[in-house]
Design an enzyme around this catalytic site. Structure first.
Site, PDB file in Angstrom:
ATOM      1  N   GLU A  53       8.778  -2.446  -1.521  1.00  0.00           N
ATOM      2  CA  GLU A  53       9.458  -1.417  -2.287  1.00  0.00           C
ATOM      3  C   GLU A  53      10.954  -1.740  -2.397  1.00  0.00           C
ATOM      4  O   GLU A  53      11.482  -2.578  -1.665  1.00  0.00           O
ATOM      5  CB  GLU A  53       9.282  -0.058  -1.596  1.00  0.00           C
ATOM      6  CG  GLU A  53       7.848   0.397  -1.416  1.00  0.00           C
ATOM      7  CD  GLU A  53       7.184   0.809  -2.722  1.00  0.00           C
ATOM      8  OE1 GLU A  53       7.916   1.078  -3.708  1.00  0.00           O
ATOM      9  OE2 GLU A  53       5.944   0.859  -2.746  1.00  0.00           O
ATOM     10  N   VAL A  91      -5.596   3.067   6.193  1.00  0.00           N
ATOM     11  CA  VAL A  91      -5.274   2.054   7.195  1.00  0.00           C
ATOM     12  C   VAL A  91      -5.312   0.646   6.623  1.00  0.00           C
ATOM     13  O   VAL A  91      -4.331  -0.082   6.680  1.00  0.00           O
ATOM     14  CB  VAL A  91      -6.212   2.146   8.419  1.00  0.00           C
ATOM     15  CG1 VAL A  91      -5.976   0.982   9.376  1.00  0.00           C
ATOM     16  CG2 VAL A  91      -5.998   3.460   9.139  1.00  0.00           C
ATOM     17  N   ILE A  99      -9.816  -2.759   2.941  1.00  0.00           N
ATOM     18  CA  ILE A  99     -10.583  -3.279   4.077  1.00  0.00           C
ATOM     19  C   ILE A  99     -11.333  -2.133   4.745  1.00  0.00           C
ATOM     20  O   ILE A  99     -10.711  -1.174   5.195  1.00  0.00           O
ATOM     21  CB  ILE A  99      -9.660  -3.940   5.125  1.00  0.00           C
ATOM     22  CG1 ILE A  99      -8.803  -5.021   4.498  1.00  0.00           C
ATOM     23  CG2 ILE A  99     -10.486  -4.515   6.282  1.00  0.00           C
ATOM     24  CD1 ILE A  99      -7.703  -5.536   5.417  1.00  0.00           C
ATOM     25  N   LYS A 106      -1.286   7.426   4.527  1.00  0.00           N
ATOM     26  CA  LYS A 106      -1.278   7.159   5.974  1.00  0.00           C
ATOM     27  C   LYS A 106      -0.287   8.042   6.723  1.00  0.00           C
ATOM     28  O   LYS A 106      -0.535   8.441   7.860  1.00  0.00           O
ATOM     29  CB  LYS A 106      -0.975   5.689   6.233  1.00  0.00           C
ATOM     30  CG  LYS A 106       0.392   5.229   5.758  1.00  0.00           C
ATOM     31  CD  LYS A 106       0.530   3.734   5.742  1.00  0.00           C
ATOM     32  CE  LYS A 106      -0.195   3.105   4.603  1.00  0.00           C
ATOM     33  NZ  LYS A 106       0.371   3.368   3.262  1.00  0.00           N
ATOM     34  N   LYS A 162      -0.469   3.412  10.934  1.00  0.00           N
ATOM     35  CA  LYS A 162      -1.844   2.913  10.880  1.00  0.00           C
ATOM     36  C   LYS A 162      -2.440   2.750  12.274  1.00  0.00           C
ATOM     37  O   LYS A 162      -3.596   3.116  12.507  1.00  0.00           O
ATOM     38  CB  LYS A 162      -1.877   1.588  10.107  1.00  0.00           C
ATOM     39  CG  LYS A 162      -1.545   1.743   8.635  1.00  0.00           C
ATOM     40  CD  LYS A 162      -1.414   0.394   7.948  1.00  0.00           C
ATOM     41  CE  LYS A 162      -1.093   0.552   6.468  1.00  0.00           C
ATOM     42  NZ  LYS A 162      -0.873  -0.753   5.795  1.00  0.00           N
ATOM     43  N   GLY A 170      -6.210  -0.300   3.329  1.00  0.00           N
ATOM     44  CA  GLY A 170      -6.350  -0.433   1.883  1.00  0.00           C
ATOM     45  C   GLY A 170      -7.818  -0.616   1.527  1.00  0.00           C
ATOM     46  O   GLY A 170      -8.651   0.255   1.768  1.00  0.00           O
ATOM     47  N   THR A 189       0.509   3.845  -8.579  1.00  0.00           N
ATOM     48  CA  THR A 189      -0.308   2.635  -8.520  1.00  0.00           C
ATOM     49  C   THR A 189      -1.737   2.942  -8.095  1.00  0.00           C
ATOM     50  O   THR A 189      -2.701   2.558  -8.763  1.00  0.00           O
ATOM     51  CB  THR A 189       0.324   1.619  -7.548  1.00  0.00           C
ATOM     52  OG1 THR A 189       1.634   1.295  -8.011  1.00  0.00           O
ATOM     53  CG2 THR A 189      -0.519   0.351  -7.472  1.00  0.00           C
TER      54      THR A 189
END
Length: 403
Positions: free
Chosen positions: A185, A127, A131, A100, A200, A129, A11
């Site tokens: 998932e 941590v 952001i 991570k 994280k 994505g 992805t």
């Protein structure tokens, strides 16, 4: 033309390639010349793609190509990803990652190798994505001593809790919805048991306090035990339930770090963060609270953070970012025993026993024989001891911190 490579075409990896294609002109302006993804490493067959000719299955092709200056590691895990990252750095190539687990467990070693070879190991996407949080901590907030970092660090669990809070969906059904929507998932253990959030918060604590916080040593509690009864009780107390990752600096330089569900008062900014969104509150001794908010995952959001790190490496080639933390030998992680919190308790037993054992500030009986209490502040050790006392004469069905 500058050459780059991507290791992994899942992805995020496919998203990184898409970002470089979609924003090629902007990237060229930022770096000063065009950037081409020369190789994509993956064992699967992607020959049908328009860029299928760029795929390789032999890592050494990337390792030994002097044209490749920067590599995205988006494979995940700590096996091949660790080995390939280390070898890229040793070959003089900067590496940028969203991994991570690798950063939290081997980050200090990889950062040291990067320093020794004059390249960068960067991990903004690991941590939050999409952001921004790592770079602001290292640059915009660099003049601060960090007092506390607290946040909703996992979008899957936040989505599940949002469904429970607003739609009355059970945990099990909310998890199924998350899986159907692609947020969870097939094996959701890392999310729902808190391990993802734990990695994280460890990375953030590493950065904030300068030494390694090992995820295996950090207290980690997930959300599998939370019921709709707890959600309703929290609402009556003016709160919502969120899975929180938190690290708090103490006066002696040590720090608490842990992951656990909390009751969050509804007037707290974190209480309004819903669905797959994440939010991280950073408290600096000069800035006070600063909050970072956005989607903590997603293909292009995460890929944009990886690509931005790659551009940073290229734009500042030959100049290292000052990112480093120790190997854990300072033992900064403080046991949770002394951390004080107010608590939410759901108990089946006699009222007199509950009020005798706990410093009850408010008490309700939402169902016959069920007592819901909000306590005054108790340390973790005190709460553990008092729960043992209560369980000897009744049953504590739930106990959560109140932020």
């Amino acid at each position: 033309m500058i050459k780059a490579a991507i290791m992994g075409h899942g992805t995020v990896g496919s998203g990184v390639y898409e970002v470089f294609e979609m924003n090629a002109d902007k990237i060229a302006r930022v770096v000063g010349e065009p950037v081409e993804v020369k190789y994509v490493l993956d064992l699967r067959d992607f020959s049908a793609l328009p860029y299928g000719h760029k795929f390789v299955t032999d890592f050494s092709v990337i390792e030994n190509d002097p044209e490749v200056q920067v590599v995205a590691e988006v494979m995940g895990g700590v096996g091949a990803a660790y080995e390939f990252t280390k070898r890229c750095l040793q070959a003089g190539k900067s590496v940028c990652t969203s991994n991570k687990e690798l950063v939290a467990t081997r980050g200090e070693e990889l950062l040291k190798i990067a320093e020794e070879h004059g390249v960068n190991y960067m991990f903004e996407a690991s941590v939050g994505g999409g952001i921004p949080i790592i770079r602001p901590m290292l640059q915009c907030l660099a003049a601060n001593e960090f007092n506390e970092i607290c946040g909703i660090l996992n979008g899957t669990t936040n989505y599940i809790l949002t469904q429970m809070i607003h739609n009355g969906v059970t945990f099990e059904d909310a998890l199924k919805q998350a899986q159907l929507n692609g947020y969870a998932e097939k094996d959701p253990t890392a999310d729902i048991e808190g391990h993802d959030a734990c990695r994280k918060i460890c990375i953030l604590a590493d950065l904030a306090f300068g030494d390694k916080f090992d995820p295996d040593e950090v207290s980690c509690e997930g959300i599998t035990h939370i019921t709709l009864e707890d959600v309703a009780n929290a609402d009556k107390l003016g709160c919502v339930i969120k899975l929180i990752g938190r690290t708090v600096r103490c006066g002696d330089g040590t720090a608490y770090a842990y992951v656990a569900p909390h009751l969050i008062p509804k007037d707290n900014l974190l209480a309004s963060v819903e669905d797959v969104f994440n939010a991280i509150m950073v408290n600096g001794n000069a800035t006070g609270d600063v909050m970072f908010y956005g989607k903590g995952a997603g293909k292009l959001a995460t890929a944009s953070a990886v690509a931005a790190d790659m551009l940073d490496c290229l734009e500042h080639a030959g100049r290292r970012r000052r990112i480093m933390w120790g190997d854990g030998s300072k033992h900064l992680l403080r046991p949770l025993d002394e951390l004080q919190s107010a608590w939410y308790v759901r108990y089946r037993g006699a009222r007199k026993e509950l009020e005798t054992v706990l410093p009850v500030e408010s008490l309700a009986e939402p169902a016959e024989g069920v007592l819901v209490a909000r306590t005054g502040r108790l340390t973790t050790a005190e709460m553990r001891s008092r729960m043992e006392t209560l369980n000897s004469c009744g049953t504590v069905h739930a106990a959560m911190r109140i932020l």
